[in-house]
Design a protein around this motif. Structure first.
Motif, mmCIF file in Angstrom:
data_model
loop_
_atom_site.group_PDB
_atom_site.id
_atom_site.type_symbol
_atom_site.label_atom_id
_atom_site.label_comp_id
_atom_site.label_asym_id
_atom_site.label_seq_id
_atom_site.Cartn_x
_atom_site.Cartn_y
_atom_site.Cartn_z
ATOM 1 N N ASP A 41 4.845 -5.870 -7.385
ATOM 2 C CA ASP A 41 4.205 -6.260 -6.274
ATOM 3 C C ASP A 41 5.315 -5.739 -5.257
ATOM 4 O O ASP A 41 6.643 -5.546 -5.569
ATOM 5 C CB ASP A 41 4.102 -7.826 -6.066
ATOM 6 N N LEU A 42 4.795 -5.499 -3.998
ATOM 7 C CA LEU A 42 5.705 -5.284 -2.887
ATOM 8 C C LEU A 42 6.050 -6.443 -1.938
ATOM 9 O O LEU A 42 4.884 -7.043 -1.673
ATOM 10 C CB LEU A 42 5.217 -3.998 -2.191
ATOM 11 N N GLU A 43 6.996 -6.366 -1.477
ATOM 12 C CA GLU A 43 7.247 -7.699 -0.584
ATOM 13 C C GLU A 43 7.673 -7.151 0.835
ATOM 14 O O GLU A 43 8.469 -6.208 1.018
ATOM 15 C CB GLU A 43 8.437 -8.663 -1.186
ATOM 16 N N VAL A 44 7.447 -8.049 1.666
ATOM 17 C CA VAL A 44 7.621 -7.733 3.285
ATOM 18 C C VAL A 44 7.598 -6.333 3.599
ATOM 19 O O VAL A 44 8.471 -5.513 3.814
ATOM 20 C CB VAL A 44 9.403 -8.151 3.394
ATOM 21 N N VAL A 45 6.302 -5.855 3.591
ATOM 22 C CA VAL A 45 5.795 -4.515 3.911
ATOM 23 C C VAL A 45 5.954 -4.144 5.481
ATOM 24 O O VAL A 45 4.988 -5.210 5.885
ATOM 25 C CB VAL A 45 4.689 -4.107 3.308
ATOM 26 N N LYS A 63 2.766 -3.491 11.845
ATOM 27 C CA LYS A 63 1.829 -4.323 11.051
ATOM 28 C C LYS A 63 3.204 -4.730 9.808
ATOM 29 O O LYS A 63 4.001 -4.037 9.580
ATOM 30 C CB LYS A 63 0.791 -3.729 10.431
ATOM 31 N N LYS A 64 3.028 -6.130 9.683
ATOM 32 C CA LYS A 64 3.574 -6.688 8.614
ATOM 33 C C LYS A 64 2.821 -7.266 7.661
ATOM 34 O O LYS A 64 1.898 -8.140 7.854
ATOM 35 C CB LYS A 64 4.549 -8.014 9.247
ATOM 36 N N LEU A 65 2.990 -7.072 6.221
ATOM 37 C CA LEU A 65 2.513 -7.692 5.259
ATOM 38 C C LEU A 65 3.435 -8.501 4.412
ATOM 39 O O LEU A 65 4.195 -7.956 3.830
ATOM 40 C CB LEU A 65 1.595 -6.574 4.260
ATOM 41 N N ASP A 66 3.243 -9.804 4.154
ATOM 42 C CA ASP A 66 4.109 -10.527 3.202
ATOM 43 C C ASP A 66 4.051 -10.091 2.061
ATOM 44 O O ASP A 66 5.454 -9.875 1.495
ATOM 45 C CB ASP A 66 3.954 -12.153 3.437
ATOM 46 N N ALA A 67 3.245 -9.543 1.435
ATOM 47 C CA ALA A 67 3.282 -8.956 -0.094
ATOM 48 C C ALA A 67 2.071 -8.401 -0.096
ATOM 49 O O ALA A 67 0.950 -8.163 0.593
ATOM 50 C CB ALA A 67 3.200 -10.005 -0.787
ATOM 51 N N LEU A 68 1.977 -7.262 -1.085
ATOM 52 C CA LEU A 68 0.846 -6.189 -1.487
ATOM 53 C C LEU A 68 1.204 -6.179 -2.817
ATOM 54 O O LEU A 68 1.933 -5.430 -3.447
ATOM 55 C CB LEU A 68 1.130 -4.740 -0.716
#
Length: 131
Positions: A41-45, A63-68
């Motif tokens: 998993d990727l964190e803080v994208v 854009k920010k993703l908390d996780a991918l």
């Protein structure tokens, strides 16, 4: 000090621009996606996008993703076709554990088009991919 900071090479994370049908508006839209083809998993994208040429520059989009999650993808933004005449840059930063990764993905001007469509990893659509 700065020379001591090591950012490892990014593998298995891609950016794709996909041409897909929008059921709500009944239109063909171009959308940018980030793809995590890794087994972690990727964190803080964090994704920062902009378009530019010698004479024009778009505003900067963040854009920010908390996780991918591993082996998944997420939509970044809708792209208007007028932007394809510009270089479109996606600067992506993310964490795996305590390690930070960073990579810039560049779609050169006029490279996003229907002739350049190819199969996109993890997705059931065709698009233009930058690895």
């Amino acid at each position: 000090m700065k020379k001591d900071i090591q950012i490892p090479e990014v593998e298995g994370v891609h950016v794709a621009v996909v041409n897909e049908y929008n059921d709500i508006y009944k239109t063909q839209d171009w959308n940018a996606y980030i793809i995590n083809d890794k087994d972690v998993d990727l964190e803080v994208v964090l994704i920062v996008t902009s378009g530019y040429s010698d004479k024009k520059m778009t505003s900067i989009f963040r854009k920010k993703l908390d996780a991918l999650p591993k082996k998944s993808y997420a939509k970044i933004e809708l792209m208007q076709e007028e932007l394809f005449a510009l270089n479109n840059e996606f600067r992506v930063t993310f964490f795996v554990g305590n390690t930070m990764y960073e990579k810039t993905y560049l779609f050169r001007k006029n490279t996003i088009n229907e002739k350049a469509l190819q199969t996109i990893p993890l997705m059931t659509v065709k698009g233009v991919l930058v690895k």
